[in-house]
Design a protein around this motif. Structure first.
Motif, PDB file in Angstrom:
ATOM      1  N   VAL A   1       9.545  34.839  23.381  1.00 44.62           N
ATOM      2  CA  VAL A   1      11.002  34.995  23.357  1.00 44.62           C
ATOM      3  C   VAL A   1      11.471  35.215  21.919  1.00 44.62           C
ATOM      4  O   VAL A   1      12.313  36.062  21.647  1.00 44.62           O
TER       5      VAL A   1
ATOM      6  N   PRO B   1      16.608  37.303  22.843  1.00 47.96           N
ATOM      7  CA  PRO B   1      17.706  37.673  23.736  1.00 47.96           C
ATOM      8  C   PRO B   1      18.986  37.882  22.931  1.00 47.96           C
ATOM      9  O   PRO B   1      19.091  37.439  21.776  1.00 47.96           O
TER      10      PRO B   1
ATOM     11  N   TRP C   1      22.188  30.394  17.335  1.00 47.90           N
ATOM     12  CA  TRP C   1      22.791  31.262  18.334  1.00 47.90           C
ATOM     13  C   TRP C   1      24.173  31.702  17.880  1.00 47.90           C
ATOM     14  O   TRP C   1      24.925  30.908  17.304  1.00 47.90           O
TER      15      TRP C   1
ATOM     16  N   SER D   1      26.500  32.905  24.442  1.00 51.43           N
ATOM     17  CA  SER D   1      25.220  33.623  24.439  1.00 51.43           C
ATOM     18  C   SER D   1      24.066  32.663  24.736  1.00 51.43           C
ATOM     19  O   SER D   1      23.137  33.006  25.470  1.00 51.43           O
TER      20      SER D   1
ATOM     21  N   THR E   1      24.245  31.777  28.518  1.00 52.85           N
ATOM     22  CA  THR E   1      23.785  32.906  29.333  1.00 52.85           C
ATOM     23  C   THR E   1      22.267  32.961  29.356  1.00 52.85           C
ATOM     24  O   THR E   1      21.655  33.120  30.420  1.00 52.85           O
ATOM     25  N   TRP E   2      21.633  32.801  28.194  1.00 45.92           N
ATOM     26  CA  TRP E   2      20.168  32.792  28.125  1.00 45.92           C
ATOM     27  C   TRP E   2      19.604  31.620  28.933  1.00 45.92           C
ATOM     28  O   TRP E   2      18.671  31.785  29.719  1.00 45.92           O
TER      29      TRP E   2
ATOM     30  N   SER F   1      19.421  32.281  32.616  1.00 44.75           N
ATOM     31  CA  SER F   1      18.792  33.535  33.055  1.00 44.75           C
ATOM     32  C   SER F   1      17.277  33.372  33.102  1.00 44.75           C
ATOM     33  O   SER F   1      16.722  32.363  32.684  1.00 44.75           O
TER      34      SER F   1
ATOM     35  N   HIS G   1      13.994  31.635  31.382  1.00 42.10           N
ATOM     36  CA  HIS G   1      14.339  30.239  31.101  1.00 42.10           C
ATOM     37  C   HIS G   1      14.678  29.475  32.375  1.00 42.10           C
ATOM     38  O   HIS G   1      14.254  28.334  32.545  1.00 42.10           O
TER      39      HIS G   1
END
Length: 161
Positions: free
Chosen positions: A35, A40, A64, A69, A72-73, A76, A79
């Motif tokens: 990652v 992301p 971040w 953000s 959201t990661w 999704s 994760h």
């Protein structure tokens, strides 16, 4: 930091609690590093950290662009699947994170982690229920998440956490 008014600094860790946790940690590490190699949207920087060798305890610090953000990661793939799998069976490990917000405040969560770690050394604890269930609620952030949590509160407590 004017370019990042909603910056979030996130510390995470995975700790081996039993010998069974060594292969778990070794399988998980490369996934996280992948990652970091292909970040992301919103992940500005990632640093790996070794907290201790005994017990084996590794983690990372991430920066971040915004809470949105990061959230959201966290909700999704991949994760979401990692968190679901971990909560079903931590396989000899414990996991924690602490988030610090440029706009003020902080929040933390831990699963299968000894009491004397990080904020838990001095801050009062509360079960991850109701207003303490999600990072957004723990951090008193306005608005709604863009997608559902990887595991609902009912599912989490039905599975014995």
């Amino acid at each position: 930091m004017a370019d990042y008014p909603d910056l979030v600094v996130l510390y995470l860790g995975m700790r081996v609690n039993t010998l069974r946790g060594v292969p778990t940690l070794l399988r998980f590490g490369p996934k996280i590093w992948a990652v970091a190699d292909n970040p992301p949207d919103g992940l500005l920087a990632h640093d790996n950290i070794i907290y201790s060798l005994f017990p084996l305890h590794i983690g990372m610090r991430q920066y971040w662009r915004s809470f949105e953000s990061l959230e959201t990661w966290a909700r999704s793939e991949p994760h979401r699947q990692w968190w679901q799998t971990f909560l079903r069976d931590p396989k000899g490990t414990g996991f924690w994170h602490e988030a610090y917000f440029m706009q003020g405040g902080m929040e933390t969560v831990s699963v299968n982690v000894p009491a004397q770690l990080g904020l838990r050394k001095f801050a009062p604890e509360a079960p991850a229920k109701g207003s303490m269930f999600s990072a957004r609620l723990r951090a008193a952030r306005d608005g709604q998440a863009s997608s559902p949590a990887p595991v609902s509160e009912d599912e989490l407590y039905r599975n014995g956490h």
